[in-house]
Write a protein that holds these residues in place. Structure first.
Motif, PDB file in Angstrom:
ATOM      1  N   SER A  52      -0.188  14.849 -20.341  1.00 11.08           N
ATOM      2  CA  SER A  52       0.816  14.867 -21.405  1.00 11.08           C
ATOM      3  C   SER A  52       0.870  16.254 -22.038  1.00 11.08           C
ATOM      4  O   SER A  52       0.204  17.175 -21.585  1.00 11.08           O
ATOM      5  CB  SER A  52       0.461  13.825 -22.468  1.00 11.08           C
ATOM      6  OG  SER A  52       0.417  12.536 -21.909  1.00 11.08           O
ATOM      7  N   TYR A  53       1.655  16.366 -23.104  1.00 12.17           N
ATOM      8  CA  TYR A  53       1.820  17.648 -23.787  1.00 12.17           C
ATOM      9  C   TYR A  53       1.757  17.478 -25.303  1.00 12.17           C
ATOM     10  O   TYR A  53       2.116  16.429 -25.832  1.00 12.17           O
ATOM     11  CB  TYR A  53       3.197  18.270 -23.482  1.00 12.17           C
ATOM     12  CG  TYR A  53       3.455  18.535 -22.033  1.00 12.17           C
ATOM     13  CD1 TYR A  53       3.042  19.720 -21.432  1.00 12.17           C
ATOM     14  CD2 TYR A  53       4.147  17.612 -21.256  1.00 12.17           C
ATOM     15  CE1 TYR A  53       3.298  19.975 -20.097  1.00 12.17           C
ATOM     16  CE2 TYR A  53       4.403  17.858 -19.919  1.00 12.17           C
ATOM     17  CZ  TYR A  53       3.981  19.034 -19.342  1.00 12.17           C
ATOM     18  OH  TYR A  53       4.232  19.285 -18.013  1.00 12.17           O
ATOM     19  N   VAL A  54       1.353  18.544 -25.963  1.00 12.55           N
ATOM     20  CA  VAL A  54       1.664  18.745 -27.369  1.00 12.55           C
ATOM     21  C   VAL A  54       2.861  19.677 -27.337  1.00 12.55           C
ATOM     22  O   VAL A  54       2.806  20.742 -26.711  1.00 12.55           O
ATOM     23  CB  VAL A  54       0.487  19.378 -28.147  1.00 12.55           C
ATOM     24  CG1 VAL A  54       0.925  19.774 -29.553  1.00 12.55           C
ATOM     25  CG2 VAL A  54      -0.695  18.430 -28.193  1.00 12.55           C
ATOM     26  N   GLN A  55       3.938  19.272 -27.961  1.00 15.79           N
ATOM     27  CA  GLN A  55       5.160  20.080 -27.998  1.00 15.79           C
ATOM     28  C   GLN A  55       5.287  20.674 -29.395  1.00 15.79           C
ATOM     29  O   GLN A  55       5.481  19.947 -30.370  1.00 15.79           O
ATOM     30  CB  GLN A  55       6.383  19.215 -27.687  1.00 15.79           C
ATOM     31  CG  GLN A  55       7.696  19.979 -27.740  1.00 15.79           C
ATOM     32  CD  GLN A  55       8.882  19.043 -27.656  1.00 15.79           C
ATOM     33  OE1 GLN A  55       9.096  18.239 -28.552  1.00 15.79           O
ATOM     34  NE2 GLN A  55       9.632  19.138 -26.570  1.00 15.79           N
ATOM     35  N   LEU A  56       5.126  21.973 -29.492  1.00 18.50           N
ATOM     36  CA  LEU A  56       5.366  22.670 -30.754  1.00 18.50           C
ATOM     37  C   LEU A  56       6.824  23.089 -30.738  1.00 18.50           C
ATOM     38  O   LEU A  56       7.289  23.688 -29.760  1.00 18.50           O
ATOM     39  CB  LEU A  56       4.445  23.884 -30.866  1.00 18.50           C
ATOM     40  CG  LEU A  56       2.945  23.580 -30.776  1.00 18.50           C
ATOM     41  CD1 LEU A  56       2.146  24.867 -30.729  1.00 18.50           C
ATOM     42  CD2 LEU A  56       2.505  22.700 -31.925  1.00 18.50           C
TER      43      LEU A  56
END
Length: 133
Positions: A52-56
């Motif tokens: 998954s991702y952390v989307q900033l």
């Protein structure tokens, strides 16, 4: 089950470079994808976490949804992106269950995905993005 996994957790930030630097320093994270999405008036940086991702994400213009969010609520969690195999089918299922769509039909998203957003009012207070890779 239409949801296959968490695609990303989006965090609205005022200064994208500063936020990226923080995540690099604090967690040793690296940006795996960075893109401006002109139609949405945002720039995003994706940090890979397992599958998954952390989307900033930050605003690139004052009338974007992220700019409005930041002005009203400040920095913080903006939405959760759920990965689906079929964005249209997932959107239809959510609407049939009583959710309020923001997007009437799926549309192009970042990194070549197809996306659709569900309004928080119809999803227990959480802005949801359906993401088909």
């Amino acid at each position: 089950m239409l949801l296959t996994e968490i695609d990303h957790v989006a965090i609205a930030v005022l200064d994208l470079d500063k936020a990226v630097s923080f995540y690099e320093t604090a967690f040793g994270a690296t940006v795996t994808h960075r893109e401006a999405v002109e139609n949405d008036g945002v720039e995003e940086a994706l940090l890979k976490v397992a599958d998954s991702y952390v989307q900033l994400t930050t605003a690139t213009r004052d009338d974007s949804p992220i700019a409005k969010f930041l002005a009203k609520r400040g920095e913080g969690i903006h939405h959760v992106g759920y990965r689906v195999d079929d964005c249209a089918a997932a959107l239809d299922a959510m609407v049939a269950a009583g959710a309020t769509p923001i997007d009437a039909e799926p549309r192009p998203g970042s990194r070549g995905t197809t996306v659709a957003f569900i309004h928080p009012k119809g999803a227990f207070g959480t802005l949801i993005e359906l993401v088909q890779e």
